[in-house]
Motif scaffolding. Structure first.
Motif, mmCIF file in Angstrom:
data_model
loop_
_atom_site.group_PDB
_atom_site.id
_atom_site.type_symbol
_atom_site.label_atom_id
_atom_site.label_comp_id
_atom_site.label_asym_id
_atom_site.label_seq_id
_atom_site.Cartn_x
_atom_site.Cartn_y
_atom_site.Cartn_z
ATOM 1 N N TYR A 72 56.494 54.024 81.933
ATOM 2 C CA TYR A 72 56.955 52.677 81.593
ATOM 3 C C TYR A 72 58.055 52.734 80.542
ATOM 4 C CZ TYR A 72 52.587 50.975 83.738
ATOM 5 O OH TYR A 72 51.558 50.691 84.595
ATOM 6 N N PHE A 73 58.964 51.772 80.624
ATOM 7 C CA PHE A 73 59.977 51.628 79.569
ATOM 8 C C PHE A 73 59.660 50.370 78.778
ATOM 9 C CE2 PHE A 73 62.079 54.323 82.597
ATOM 10 C CZ PHE A 73 62.758 55.216 81.789
ATOM 11 N N TYR A 74 59.461 50.563 77.495
ATOM 12 C CA TYR A 74 59.127 49.416 76.661
ATOM 13 C C TYR A 74 60.407 48.808 76.105
ATOM 14 C CZ TYR A 74 54.475 51.133 77.327
ATOM 15 O OH TYR A 74 53.307 51.545 77.912
ATOM 16 N N ARG A 105 58.128 48.770 84.546
ATOM 17 C CA ARG A 105 57.224 49.756 85.147
ATOM 18 C C ARG A 105 58.005 50.556 86.184
ATOM 19 N NH1 ARG A 105 52.108 46.473 86.854
ATOM 20 N NH2 ARG A 105 53.523 44.709 87.060
ATOM 21 N N ALA A 106 58.792 51.517 85.691
ATOM 22 C CA ALA A 106 59.723 52.246 86.553
ATOM 23 C C ALA A 106 58.995 53.136 87.542
ATOM 24 C CB ALA A 106 60.672 53.067 85.697
ATOM 25 N N VAL A 107 57.896 53.738 87.097
ATOM 26 C CA VAL A 107 57.028 54.498 87.992
ATOM 27 C C VAL A 107 55.632 53.991 87.692
ATOM 28 C CG1 VAL A 107 56.061 56.761 88.487
ATOM 29 C CG2 VAL A 107 58.507 56.530 88.066
ATOM 30 N N GLU A 152 64.774 52.678 98.113
ATOM 31 C CA GLU A 152 65.956 51.928 97.702
ATOM 32 C C GLU A 152 66.338 52.245 96.269
ATOM 33 O OE1 GLU A 152 65.891 47.591 99.744
ATOM 34 O OE2 GLU A 152 63.982 48.354 99.050
ATOM 35 N N SER A 153 67.541 51.891 95.930
ATOM 36 C CA SER A 153 68.027 52.095 94.569
ATOM 37 C C SER A 153 67.148 51.342 93.574
ATOM 38 C CB SER A 153 69.455 51.579 94.480
ATOM 39 O OG SER A 153 69.996 51.935 93.247
ATOM 40 N N GLY A 154 66.775 52.016 92.500
ATOM 41 C CA GLY A 154 65.990 51.349 91.465
ATOM 42 C C GLY A 154 64.496 51.396 91.682
ATOM 43 N N CYS A 155 64.046 52.095 92.740
ATOM 44 C CA CYS A 155 62.608 52.088 92.993
ATOM 45 C C CYS A 155 61.881 53.110 92.137
ATOM 46 C CB CYS A 155 62.319 52.319 94.468
ATOM 47 S SG CYS A 155 62.697 53.980 95.007
ATOM 48 N N GLY A 156 62.624 53.898 91.368
ATOM 49 C CA GLY A 156 61.963 54.795 90.421
ATOM 50 C C GLY A 156 62.030 56.271 90.759
ATOM 51 N N LYS A 157 62.920 56.629 91.676
ATOM 52 C CA LYS A 157 62.988 58.039 92.097
ATOM 53 C C LYS A 157 63.421 58.941 90.943
ATOM 54 C CE LYS A 157 66.038 57.131 95.322
ATOM 55 N NZ LYS A 157 66.265 55.688 95.210
ATOM 56 N N SER A 158 64.515 58.556 90.315
ATOM 57 C CA SER A 158 65.022 59.428 89.242
ATOM 58 C C SER A 158 64.053 59.492 88.079
ATOM 59 C CB SER A 158 66.364 58.916 88.739
ATOM 60 O OG SER A 158 67.307 58.955 89.766
ATOM 61 N N VAL A 159 63.480 58.351 87.739
ATOM 62 C CA VAL A 159 62.548 58.343 86.615
ATOM 63 C C VAL A 159 61.354 59.231 86.936
ATOM 64 C CG1 VAL A 159 60.985 56.907 85.262
ATOM 65 C CG2 VAL A 159 63.283 56.097 85.778
ATOM 66 N N SER A 160 60.895 59.227 88.188
ATOM 67 C CA SER A 160 59.751 60.075 88.512
ATOM 68 C C SER A 160 60.141 61.540 88.394
ATOM 69 C CB SER A 160 59.219 59.743 89.909
ATOM 70 O OG SER A 160 60.071 60.259 90.894
ATOM 71 N N ASP A 187 68.208 65.700 92.467
ATOM 72 C CA ASP A 187 68.297 64.232 92.454
ATOM 73 C C ASP A 187 69.627 63.804 93.049
ATOM 74 O OD1 ASP A 187 68.142 61.546 92.011
ATOM 75 O OD2 ASP A 187 67.848 61.673 89.842
ATOM 76 N N GLU A 188 69.580 63.412 94.299
ATOM 77 C CA GLU A 188 70.789 62.997 95.018
ATOM 78 C C GLU A 188 71.947 63.961 94.762
ATOM 79 O OE1 GLU A 188 71.545 58.878 95.147
ATOM 80 O OE2 GLU A 188 69.610 58.340 94.281
ATOM 81 N N PRO A 189 71.763 65.228 95.149
ATOM 82 C CA PRO A 189 72.744 66.243 94.747
ATOM 83 C C PRO A 189 74.104 66.068 95.412
ATOM 84 C CG PRO A 189 71.194 67.165 96.307
ATOM 85 C CD PRO A 189 70.690 65.796 95.979
ATOM 86 N N THR A 224 66.785 61.373 97.716
ATOM 87 C CA THR A 224 67.974 60.943 98.457
ATOM 88 C C THR A 224 67.832 59.545 99.040
ATOM 89 O OG1 THR A 224 69.457 61.518 100.251
ATOM 90 C CG2 THR A 224 67.162 62.020 100.594
ATOM 91 N N HIS A 225 68.996 58.959 99.316
ATOM 92 C CA HIS A 225 69.056 57.698 100.063
ATOM 93 C C HIS A 225 69.261 57.979 101.538
ATOM 94 C CE1 HIS A 225 69.687 54.862 96.830
ATOM 95 N NE2 HIS A 225 70.614 55.639 96.293
ATOM 96 N N ASN A 226 69.756 59.179 101.798
ATOM 97 C CA ASN A 226 70.350 59.491 103.083
ATOM 98 C C ASN A 226 69.275 59.966 104.063
ATOM 99 O OD1 ASN A 226 71.720 60.681 105.185
ATOM 100 N ND2 ASN A 226 73.347 61.468 103.862
ATOM 101 N N ASN A 265 61.881 43.277 90.913
ATOM 102 C CA ASN A 265 62.226 43.605 89.544
ATOM 103 C C ASN A 265 61.043 44.318 88.877
ATOM 104 O OD1 ASN A 265 62.716 43.559 86.816
ATOM 105 N ND2 ASN A 265 63.391 41.427 86.761
ATOM 106 N N PRO A 266 61.269 45.540 88.377
ATOM 107 C CA PRO A 266 60.139 46.291 87.809
ATOM 108 C C PRO A 266 59.555 45.657 86.549
ATOM 109 C CG PRO A 266 62.204 47.487 87.486
ATOM 110 C CD PRO A 266 62.520 46.296 88.334
ATOM 111 N N LEU A 267 60.183 44.585 86.078
ATOM 112 C CA LEU A 267 59.583 43.858 84.949
ATOM 113 C C LEU A 267 58.419 42.991 85.422
ATOM 114 C CD1 LEU A 267 62.616 42.581 82.878
ATOM 115 C CD2 LEU A 267 60.706 43.903 81.994
#
Ligand code: ATP
Ligand code: SF4
Ligand code: MG
Lengths: 339, 362, 326
Positions: free
Chosen positions: A20-22, A29-31, A49-57, A186-188, A219-221, A285-287
């Motif tokens: 979580y990001f406070y 709640r990113a992941v 999709e973009s913003g679903c928390g892949k990078s944060v995970s 991460d999306e190399p 990846t998105h692809n 929205n993850p908020l």
């Protein structure tokens, strides 16, 4: 997901991870309850999709989440070792040594004021007790391994003297310098043009068999997923909603979201008059996630129950996990989804 | 529209010196008679400040309206309403910034209400034998100086000079800087090179010494000359900023689109580039006010600024620095007033920057 | 790299000439005349002409300009100061080293204090230390240098007798300096330069620490810092090796740009502490309307700024490979 998925124990298993990001606006709640497993020597694709928390995970696995973010719950098992129980010192032993990561932006991921040789050598020398000379030799060998010509001169060049594809190769060389067990990519290839993308993926596949490592490919692809991955985990709104082998996923996607995702990309041999399916509505929205099943505002087959009760990720078919109330007998609630 | 505003701003210094103002002021005096608490000089200050505040409001209004227009052209930009509400919230949450704003507000109030707040006339000398260099007391909060003038009253009146100089010199600097930066940024190429070389050269002058030179050789220490000089020596930073901003905006889609649609130079600059550069300009203008106030104070401290008996904080320190080891409260209190004012402006500027800069907004 | 440096030097030359030209004509455009101080109302016009001829003021402005350039470039001559009754050069040569001494020490203080505090504040972002230094730095940054000087004078040079540790003015103790031992003289100089350089240094350090903090926070957000952490480096190595190097580069440029402010500050501080430097020369010139002295002071300060910026740019080129290798 607690059942054994295959006979061998997984290289990495993530259980119920919450990051979580406070922020000032509230808790992002990113992941939020993420689970997946990555078998030894295999490639797991994490899509969504973009913003679903892949990078944060991915960054959570590396334990590189910075304030205001915090890993609040879960387990991350690297060959049985829970990374979330490790001290920071133990964790540094893991980073770059047992798990490495390459990032989406090769242009900005290298430090502009050090030579690439210096940066790769640094990765070797933190983890292995070798002389400068030896580290340099291994660096040059590594640069050659990622197919950069004239490695002996390139080693002393600076990032700004190289193209994007070249820099991503340097990133790969740096990541693989200590022969890690797991590579998180991460999306190399997102920032690269198409021909370079193919070359980089080919290189990664080659190096994977050579180094015997597991890859977590973000990846998105979907085309890339079909080509290179063994397993796929589909993420939606900070959670995994479907997790199975690549072949199975493309043959019979069970979750309505996955179905939407697959029909939203054109495939070869698709009749021209067939319309591309666009998933209606907004990425949540993850908020403030929707109650119940987070996909319900956009789901074509949602019912009252979906608004109240959150579906759990369960094995709906042998080797096929999904989180939807209405998957019965291994059949998708959407007609014609599982051909 | 903005051209008109620029013209007004530039013409301000001259306007004040001009007869137009004098006639206006005399008429006012005739109308109200001699028993109004405000003197001519007070009105001078009052009117010019109101004028400037009005202009600032007009600028903000203008930028708001333009942003709205831009938003229709540039879908990626956030709407002004949403933007402003975020900015307001961010700003109000920053306690230091709010404190800065309050300090400035209080100072303006003091400057406006001098005649009511000051217990004594700031220039009238008391009994030189008995009322000279008195220590602080209930009658004279900060004692009296060697001319038996009430120091507290002088400090209260001194606020006018600092605020006036700060605002006007900054206004001049920002106007000039914006104009120069806009030309360099819009045309680019050799125009840009020439202008930027000139800016580099201007930046090599130690400002204070050049101003001293001009003041000393032209034998003119009027407040308007000082304001003009400070303004003329402080525009370079704004010019660089605006140029950079324009260069970046020229690459953006909405600008390319507008140009492709055949918008003329004036339209491109005043409707597309300038409104989108106003945020950093306003921030840097606020941060610059402090510097201009410091510059004026330094000049006055050297005895080259506003001339006594008109009180300015700088010349109060100059007047009383000989008493530092004995009647220390006089120079130290006057200096403290400068520090508080500049701190106020800088807190305000920092707060605005933090609130307006989306990069810092998590 | 070499071409870059050469080009950069070549750009500086017209800059210096521009500086000289603007100053020359600005000062000559001023009303009145350098010889005004000799005049009294009943002086006969011929005597005036004589005086003007002696100082070369009867010649056309263009000729005076060329002669001036010739003097400056070939002989480092800046003409004759009518007010001081001696060549400007002598006056400058006396004052300039004192100003350089003061400014150099202040610069040293500015850098060490400013960079150090900036780094600490950035590393401990949002901590009590960070908040305290931010407010302190802002206050010092907002303080006129004469005020800081007066406060220090008051506290440590006479106002408070318990802490009367430093002399209030001058470079040395005029009475006793000559009779001191070498070490004693050094100590004497040190206690005299301490307060002025502190005054000048603290004000500038406040500005630098604000920049340093900002730059480092900016750098800490960069992608390559994440890469460095992902390699398994300790946080210290990440911040001090990967971060600091990048954050310090813009500081070099800012340093160069802040030189005019440092010199302007020096003028004030010299006035406060009775330091016999260029600032004093400038202020004296102002009250005596000493035309040739003004011209020289403006030129020398301008030249120091130009050279300072040149050095900063070259330093920058040396540390930034993106410039060095292009
Ligand atoms: N430092 C942060 N502070 C607050 N929220 C954050 C932070 N980093 C990420 N998030 C939020 O976490 C969510 C997930 O972000 P993440 O970067 O993991 O998405 P992603 O799936 O990788 O998307 P993309 O495909 O665009 O890379 C986003 O909503 C983002 O706004
Ligand atoms: S649980 Fe309901 S809303 Fe969620 S995917 Fe299944 S059918 Fe759709
Ligand atoms: Mg991402």
């Amino acid at each position: 997901m607690t059942d054994v998925m295959d006979q061998t124990s997984p290289q990495i298993e993530v259980r119920n991870l919450k990051t979580y990001f406070y922020t000032e606006d509230g808790v992002v709640r990113a992941v939020d309850g993420l689970s997946y497993r990555l078998a030894k020597g295999e490639t797991l694709a994490l899509v969504g999709e973009s913003g679903c928390g892949k990078s944060v995970s991915a960054l959570s696995v590396m334990r590189l989440i910075a304030s205001p973010g915090k890993i609040v719950e879960g387990e991350i098992l690297l060959d049985g070792l829970d990374l979330l129980q490790c001290s920071e010192t133990e964790m540094r032993e893991v980073r770059g040594n047992r798990i490495s990561m390459i990032f989406q932006e090769p242009m900005t991921s290298l430090n502009p004021v050090f030579t690439i040789g210096n940066q790769i050598m640094e990765a070797i020398r933190v983890h292995q007790d070798v002389s400068r000379k030896e580290a340099r030799d291994r660096t040059i060998a590594m640069i050659r391994r990622v197919k950069i010509s004239a490695a002996e001169t390139r080693v002393d060049e600076y990032p700004h003297q190289m193209s994007g594809g070249m820099r991503q190769r340097v990133m790969i060389a740096m990541a693989l310098a200590c022969n890690p067990e797991v590579l998180i990519a991460d999306e190399p290839t997102t920032a690269l043009d198409v021909t370079i993308q193919a070359q980089i993926m080919e290189l990664l596949a080659e190096l994977q068999s050579e180094f015997q490592m597991s890859i977590l490919l973000i990846t998105h692809n979907l085309g890339l997923v079909a080509e290179v991955s063994d397993q796929v985990a589909v993420m939606y709104a900070s959670k995994v909603v479907e997790h199975t082998s690549t072949a199975e996923l493309f043959a019979s996607p069970l979750h309505p979201y996955t179905h939407g995702l697959l029909t939203s990309v054109p495939t070869l041999g698709m009749p021209r008059e067939q319309k591309l399916n666009v998933i209606p509505g907004q990425v949540p929205n993850p908020l403030h996630f929707p109650t119940g099943c987070r996909f319900h505002p956009r789901c074509p087959v949602a019912e009252q129950r979906c608004k109240q009760e959150e579906p759990l990720l369960r094995e709906v078919k042998p080797g096929h996990w999904a989180a939807c109330h209405f998957i019965e007998n291994g059949k998708s609630p959407i007609k014609g989804a599982d051909r | 529209m903005i051209l008109g505003l620029f013209g007004l701003l530039v013409g301000l210094a001259g306007w004040h010196a001009g007869t137009l103002w004098d006639t206006l002021a005399h008429t006012l005096e005739k109308l109200f008679g001699a028993n109004v608490p405000y003197t001519l000089r007070d009105l001078d200050f009052l009117v010019s400040t109101l004028f400037l505040l009005g202009m600032l409001a007009a600028l903000v209004l203008y930028s708001g309206l333009s942003c709205q227009r831009i938003r229709q052209a540039d879908r990626t930009a956030q709407g002004p309403e949403r933007q402003w509400s975020i900015v307001k919230r961010q700003f109000l949450k920053n306690r230091l910034a709010v404190a800065g704003a309050l300090i400035i507000l209080a100072l303006y109030l003091v400057a406006f209400l001098c005649p009511f707040l000051a217990p004594y006339d700031p220039v009238e000398q008391g009994d030189r034998v008995q009322e000279r260099l008195l220590s602080p007391s209930a009658e004279h909060l900060l004692g009296t100086d060697r001319f038996a003038r009430d120091v507290f009253s002088r400090i209260i009146y001194g606020s006018r000079i600092s605020l006036l100089v700060g605002f006007l010199a900054m206004g001049l600097a920002v106007t000039l800087g914006t104009a120069v930066g806009a030309v360099a940024g819009y045309y680019g190429g050799w125009v840009d090179s020439v202008i930027m070389r000139f800016v580099d050269m201007m930046l090599s002058f130690p400002t204070l010494i050049l101003i001293i030179t001009v003041i000393a050789l032209w034998r003119n220490q009027s407040i308007w000359i000082i304001i003009t000089l400070i303004g003329l020596m402080s525009w370079m930073g704004v010019a660089r900023l605006v140029r950079g901003q324009f260069m970046a905006l020229k690459e953006r889609e909405f600008f390319q689109a507008a140009r492709a649609l055949g918008a003329g130079t004036g339209r491109l600059i005043f409707q597309h580039l300038l409104p989108n550069s106003l945020t950093p300009i306003i921030v840097s203008a606020t941060l610059r006010v402090g510097n201009t106030i410091l510059l004026e104070a330094s000049l006055s401290y050297l005895g080259l600024g506003v001339q006594p008996p008109t009180p300015s904080w700088g010349n109060i320190v100059y007047d009383t620095k000989g008493n530092l080891f004995t009647e220390w409260w006089m120079p130290l209190a006057a200096g403290m007033a400068i520090v508080i004012t500049v701190v106020g402006y800088n807190l305000l500027g920092d707060g605005l920057r933090d609130a307006l800069d989306p990069r810092l907004r998590e | 790299m070499h071409t870059y440096i050469i080009r950069r030097i070549l750009i500086s030359i017209p800059l210096l000439f521009g500086l000289l030209t603007i100053n020359f004509f600005l000062i000559h455009a001023a009303p009145g005349d350098p010889t005004d101080i000799f005049y009294n109302p009943d002086m006969d016009p011929e005597a005036r002409e004589n005086i003007r001829r002696i100082y070369g003021l009867d010649q056309p402005l263009g000729v005076q300009y060329l002669k001036y350039i010739q003097g400056v470039v070939l002989k480092f001559e800046f003409g004759y100061s009518i007010a001081k009754k001696r060549p400007v050069k002598d006056e400058i040569l006396e004052a300039l080293p004192n100003t350089i001494q003061l400014s150099a020490l202040a610069l040293l203080l500015e850098l060490s204090l400013g960079i150090g505090i900036g780094i600490l504040a950035a590393v401990k972002q949002q901590s009590t230390f960070d908040n305290a230094t931010r407010v302190t730095a802002l206050t010092f940054y907002s303080m006129p240098s004469f005020y800081l000087g007066l406060v220090l004078l008051f506290l440590f040079a006479g106002g408070v007798s318990a802490t009367h540790w430093f002399p209030a003015s001058g470079m040395v103790d005029i009475v006793r300096h000559e009779s001191m031992s070498t070490l004693g003289r050094l100590g004497d100089r040190a206690i005299h330069i301490f307060l002025p350089s502190l005054t000048l240094g603290i004000g500038a350090a406040a500005g630098i620490s604000r920049y340093m903090r900002g730059e480092l926070l900016e750098v800490i957000r960069q992608d390559y810092m994440r890469t460095a952490r992902a390699k398994g480096l300790t946080e210290r190595v990440v911040v001090f090796k990967h971060g600091l190097r990048n954050a310090l580069m813009p500081i070099i440029t800012i340093m160069g740009l802040s030189l005019p402010f440092l010199f302007s500050g020096a003028v004030i501080v010299e006035q406060v502490f009775g330091w016999p430097g260029m600032g004093r020369v400038a202020v004296d010139a102002a009250f005596q309307r000493d035309y040739s002295m003004f011209l020289a002071v403006n030129l020398i300060f301008g030249a120091m700024v130009v050279v300072g910026n040149l050095v900063a740019d070259i330093l920058y080129a040396m540390v930034d490979p993106r410039v060095r290798l292009s």
